[in-house]
Design a protein around this motif. Sequence first.
Motif, PDB file in Angstrom:
ATOM      1  N   SER A  64       0.836  -1.205   0.000  1.00 38.65           N
ATOM      2  CA  SER A  64       0.000   0.000   0.000  1.00 38.65           C
ATOM      3  C   SER A  64       0.869   1.253   0.000  1.00 38.65           C
ATOM      4  CB  SER A  64      -0.923  -0.012   1.219  1.00 38.65           C
ATOM      5  OG  SER A  64      -1.783  -1.125   1.200  1.00 38.65           O
ATOM      6  N   ASN A  67       0.201   6.268  -4.930  1.00 41.22           N
ATOM      7  CA  ASN A  67      -0.840   7.141  -5.437  1.00 41.22           C
ATOM      8  C   ASN A  67      -0.999   6.905  -6.930  1.00 41.22           C
ATOM      9  OD1 ASN A  67      -1.454   8.288  -3.009  1.00 41.22           O
ATOM     10  ND2 ASN A  67      -0.494  10.264  -3.419  1.00 41.22           N
ATOM     11  N   TYR A  75      -4.946   9.629  -6.244  1.00 41.68           N
ATOM     12  CA  TYR A  75      -5.811   8.791  -5.423  1.00 41.68           C
ATOM     13  C   TYR A  75      -4.963   7.715  -4.752  1.00 41.68           C
ATOM     14  CZ  TYR A  75      -9.651  10.908  -8.051  1.00 41.68           C
ATOM     15  OH  TYR A  75     -10.535  11.801  -8.611  1.00 41.68           O
ATOM     16  N   LEU A  77      -3.774   4.262  -3.207  1.00 37.43           N
ATOM     17  CA  LEU A  77      -4.078   2.861  -3.479  1.00 37.43           C
ATOM     18  C   LEU A  77      -3.763   2.029  -2.243  1.00 37.43           C
ATOM     19  CD1 LEU A  77      -4.767   0.460  -5.352  1.00 37.43           C
ATOM     20  CD2 LEU A  77      -2.380   0.509  -6.123  1.00 37.43           C
ATOM     21  N   ASN A  98      -9.793   1.897  -2.703  1.00 36.40           N
ATOM     22  CA  ASN A  98      -9.687   3.354  -2.634  1.00 36.40           C
ATOM     23  C   ASN A  98     -11.032   3.890  -2.184  1.00 36.40           C
ATOM     24  OD1 ASN A  98     -10.429   6.036  -4.321  1.00 36.40           O
ATOM     25  ND2 ASN A  98      -8.310   6.128  -3.578  1.00 36.40           N
TER      26      ASN A  98
END
Length: 274
Positions: A64, A67, A75, A77, A98
């Motif tokens: 993780s 972006n 956004y 991820l 998301n």
Amino acid sequence: MSKKKVLVVTQEMEPYTIAKDISTTVRGLAPYLQKNQMEIRVLMPRYGTINERRHRLHEVVRLSGMNIIIDDNDYPLIIKVASLQDKSTRMQVYFLDNEDFFKRKFVHKDKAGKYFDDNAERAAFFCKGVIETVKKFGWPPDIIACHGWMTALIPFYLRTAYSTEPLFQESKIVYSLYQDGAEDHLSEDFAMLSSINALSEEDLAPYMNGNKPDLHAGALKYADAVIKGTAELNEHNAKLLEDCELPMLDIQGEDAPAASVEFYHTLLEEEVVE
């Protein structure tokens, strides 16, 4: 002989989504691949309809934190994982999450049955996120099996923006075409929203039919092979397959997993080990 690596990218899969052509097909295919000397990774969206507690999803922190840029907006991820037991086989399923795109308690339509206005952005986010996640895996797939219209941009991205990425140089992309319907309700801004890196709307011309998005046509242009995932297709999609010169597998149902394994080996120019 080392196991061949198969990346299964799907917009749906039982038991995480309801039983439809895509979800049941992938549910039968993935464990079969694993049982037949193939190493697999399954990636799908983490829709808000998926109960994280029931299915025991947990975040994979090391994956993780990326972006994904869509229409000049960043956004985050988030990658989550669950283990799915299938008789004697246990496999891991990775979920791309998301809050903006997947937190809602519906898949492709709202409560009133209207397709989401941002389905194009959701598809682009998912496809970009899949590729970046596999790069973080450091795991070069021999076969990339794409299931559903939400995966249609993956062949394009891999053959253009990621064409020099060593991880995918030997990958064969197999696109499974299903009769779904959501792909017929995408924004006319699809090409603009799906552009990536130095690519422009013009580069996405194969995905457009006039002002109307045509995701399956674009995917078939960049894929290495196609599987007819649904026995009955509408006239347009049936014509796409009729005109397609790619290697094709036309089989559905219980025989599809075994036929797919043989098809994959053929694409990789290998003999199937009995």
